[in-house]
Scaffold this active site. Structure first.
Site: not given
Lengths: 104, 634
Positions: B208, B292, B334
């Site tokens: 992230e 991801n 995601d």
């Protein structure tokens, strides 16, 4: 799959099909469903209205190469320090985390 | 084997085996053997998934369907840490080793007198590590290496600040400590280390924040790096050789770690691995999933984004990949592919006994592969409400996406199922080999998704999407309840034997036991036991806080115990941990779980149960400072 098709069809038909396949690969997808592959493992297509390449488009993130390099620089530094720690451990039998305290 | 041993003398067999080992150049894996032996005994829980099959299954059967309702607390332990507690404790011999979220304290407890902390390791870490943690400051557990006579037995741990630490299992003293991840570039560690032979395998976190994922093997005796392999980039970096995917070339082979990205996007492309590992000594492969791609905004990274979202089979000695199957090419939601890999041996529908790997993915598909070569055996929807994909072609491996639920810039995707949390997240599930059944803790959450552009700055969040999450179609969307399910799954016949809705979610995973009882914890703070065959609820107990870890069981002095970490938090509980109210905060988790605060609050610990609460303190004199009572004279 391509091999088996070319074995079964006349060359002219095979070339025409290849042309269609090539065109399909370049044209924007009518609806991206992920099943039209250019090559095994390479099946992405731009969605309708979106460019195949974002560089120069309004979606260009314009990444800063200096920022992109920071992770690899950081990893190189960690690996070098860890190597110093391990070498010192093998030499002295004592673990020293602070590399400034490790003698050359 | 019986026939072989009967035809040759024991001595000649030993000599012959020794010669074979020598000829093959294989070093006897003593540590491996010890861990395998430890994991076979019901007395131990020496790795997060109980054994190398990662099946969270125990042969212990003192606790049965008939008597499970007699479970009572035997003892408990507060970790003193408020945020979310994922994973499960380890038990080896008469020690329990307990981990916590940041500040990553490790406790060693004596099972004969758990009221006394044998040792505690409480590292000092920069508080800035908290600022770059994605979704609460969790940690998923510890690993154990049994020692070799020269080097003591070790407990391996990861710290949020990116360090990997080996502790003397007897004393808690640091044996070695290395840097694996740098919080200055957004890279943290939450994964449980994984010991195979004399190596400890470590993943990475931070997709992230645009962290390019990697997996690293260290020599457990010295901390020396043995190999490091990335999820993106060149074949050399990824560990792709000539035989990669040789049995499944349709998955893709060489060059794709660069060619499926535009420009240098692979350098900040994510694919971290912070979930769980499994290992098969026969194939010598470790199995895990890469996560991801970064950023979440798909428009910013054209291409299939290989090899994020991939189930890997890697040679544990070299790190080279034998196979890689990308489940969600060019992820748009995601659906980080890091979830548990459970190994089983089952007959397929043709009657052929196969070595299988089963993986319930965030994307709402539960995959079963032949773990010797990556062949896709089945790919079933975890719930019939999964809508981003119509089906998965078992020959090509490709998901056929439904464009209606795709995401893109200048568009708000609505009612996409599953949500980014997946229909299954990090919970460590279980497999009962006698019933050939997987017990899965499942989320039932959908979402709206709206991307936005943002620049990459090392060490800063790099997501690019605003999310609203809410219960799936089978839940109560008016009251934000019905966010989870528990299901019993048959991977061969592609069916669910039973399933039940949960108010929130069984986020942490499940435990299977030979007693025919399966266990799990819920976000609202219950540990529950169900009949493995029917799903009937047999017993439950309200814990001090919600659960995001998986239960485990062990026997000690002839008594079977069930233990579970409690302490709500993690991504699902991030609103409680950081006191957030905006429904889109916590990457959308705050809205989905806005009612959780009415059922549980923070506070971490371990609760240990046994039949009738029998345990070390059944004798009240155990652990007493003095047993001599001085009474006043009459």
């Amino acid at each position: 799959m391509t091999t088996s098709i070319s074995r079964l069809l006349p060359i002219s038909t095979a070339l025409a099909l290849a042309g269609v396949v090539g065109f399909a690969a370049l044209a924007p997808a009518l609806a991206y469903d992920g099943t039209n592959c250019r090559a095994p493992g390479n099946c992405w297509e731009p969605k309708p209205g979106f460019p195949a390449v974002i560089a120069g488009s309004k979606f260009d993130p314009k990444h800063d190469p200096k920022e992109l390099a920071k992770q690899s620089e950081s990893i190189r530094g960690m690996e070098e320090r860890n190597a110093q720690r391990v070498a010192n451990f093998k030499k002295t039998g004592k673990w020293e985390y602070d590399v400034k305290k490790i003698a050359d | 084997m019986t026939r072989l041993t009967s035809s040759v003398s024991a001595l000649s067999l030993v000599v012959a085996l020794g010669a074979m080992v020598g000829a093959a150049g294989i070093t006897p894996a003593a540590a491996n053997d010890k861990l395998v032996e430890l994991s076979k005994s019901t007395d131990n829980w020496p790795m997060t998934g109980k054994n190398y099959n990662a099946n969270n299954y125990s042969e212990a059967k003192e606790i049965t369907k008939e008597n499970v309702k007699q479970l009572r607390p035997a003892w408990s332990f507060s970790t003193g840490v408020l945020s979310g507690h994922e994973g499960t404790p380890l038990v080896i011999g008469n020690r329990m080793y307990v981990h916590t979220s940041f500040p990553n304290i490790t406790y060693a407890l004596d099972l004969d007198d758990p009221g006394h902390i044998v040792w505690m390791h409480k590292p000092k870490q920069p508080a800035t590590a908290r600022a770059v943690a994605c979704c609460d400051v969790v940690n998923r557990g510890l690993a154990y290496w049994p020692g070799d006579g020269k080097v003591p037995a070790l407990i391996l741990k990861t710290q949020l600040d990116g360090n990997v630490v080996a502790l003397n299992a007897e004393t808690g003293e640091e044996y070695w400590k290395v840097e694996n991840s740098d919080i200055k570039v957004g890279s943290t560690l939450t994964i449980a280390p994984y010991v195979v032979k004399d190596e400890v395998i470590i993943g990475s976190s931070g997709a992230e924040l645009g962290v390019r994922g990697y997996v690293t093997a260290y020599d457990v005796k010295t901390g020396e790096q043995k190999w490091r392999r990335y999820a993106t980039g060149s074949d050399e970096d990824i560990g792709i050789g000539d035989d990669f995917n040789k049995d499944n070339p349709q998955y893709g082979q060489k060059g794709l770690g660069l060619s499926t990205w535009e420009g240098d996007a692979w350098k900040i492309g994510g694919g971290t691995n912070w979930g769980w590992y499994a290992y098969d000594p026969d194939t010598n492969l470790i199995y895990y999933g890469s996560g991801n791609p970064a950023p979440w905004n798909e428009t910013m990274r054209p291409g299939d984004n290989k090899w994020t979202m991939t189930i890997w089979g890697r040679d544990v000695d070299t790190g080279m990949a034998k196979f890689g199957y990308q489940k969600t090419p060019h992820d748009e939601w995601d659906y980080a592919g890091v979830n548990v890999m459970m190994l089983s041996e089952q007959k397929d529908r043709t009657g052929k006994l196969r070595k299988l790997l089963t993986h319930p993915d965030r994307n709402g598909i539960v995959y079963t592969l032949d773990r010797t070569n990556g062949d896709l055996v089945s790919a079933d929807k975890i719930d019939d409400t999964v809508n981003w994909v119509k089906q998965v072609d078992l020959k090509t491996g490709l998901p056929q996406r439904d464009p209606e639920f795709g995401t893109r810039m200048d568009h708000k995707g609505r009612d996409i199922c599953p949500s980014a949390m997946g229909y299954h997240n990090q919970g460590h599930d279980s497999y009962d080999p006698t019933r050939q059944t997987f017990f899965m803790g499942v989320n039932h959450i959908c979402m709206d998704w709206e991307p936005f552009m943002l620049p990459y700055r090392a060490g800063q969040f790099f997501v690019g999407a605003t999310l609203n999450m809410y219960p799936g179609p089978k839940g109560d969307r008016q009251n934000y309840l019905g966010l989870g399910q528990v299901k019993a799954y048959d991977a061969i016949n592609n069916k669910f034997k039973w399933e039940v809705m949960e108010r929130f979610a069984a986020w942490g995973g499940t435990l299977a036991t030979a007693g025919g009882v399966m266990f799990y914890g819920t976000l609202d703070g219950f540990i529950k036991a169900r009949d493995s065959d029917t799903g009937e609820l047999l017993w439950k107990f309200k814990l001090p806080s919600g659960v995001i870890g998986h239960p485990m069981t062990f026997t000690h002095n002839g008594t079977q115990y069930v233990a579970i970490l409690y302490g709500v938090g993690g991504w699902a509980g991030v609103g409680l941990v950081f006191d957030l109210n905006d429904p889109t905060a916590g990457l959308g988790a705050v809205g989905a779980f806005k009612n959780l605060q009415h059922y549980t609050q923070m506070g971490g610990g371990v609760m240990v149960f046994s039949l009738d609460g029998k345990g070390p303190y059944s004798d009240p004199n155990v652990g007493e400072y003095s047993t001599k009572v001085i009474r006043a004279a009459n």
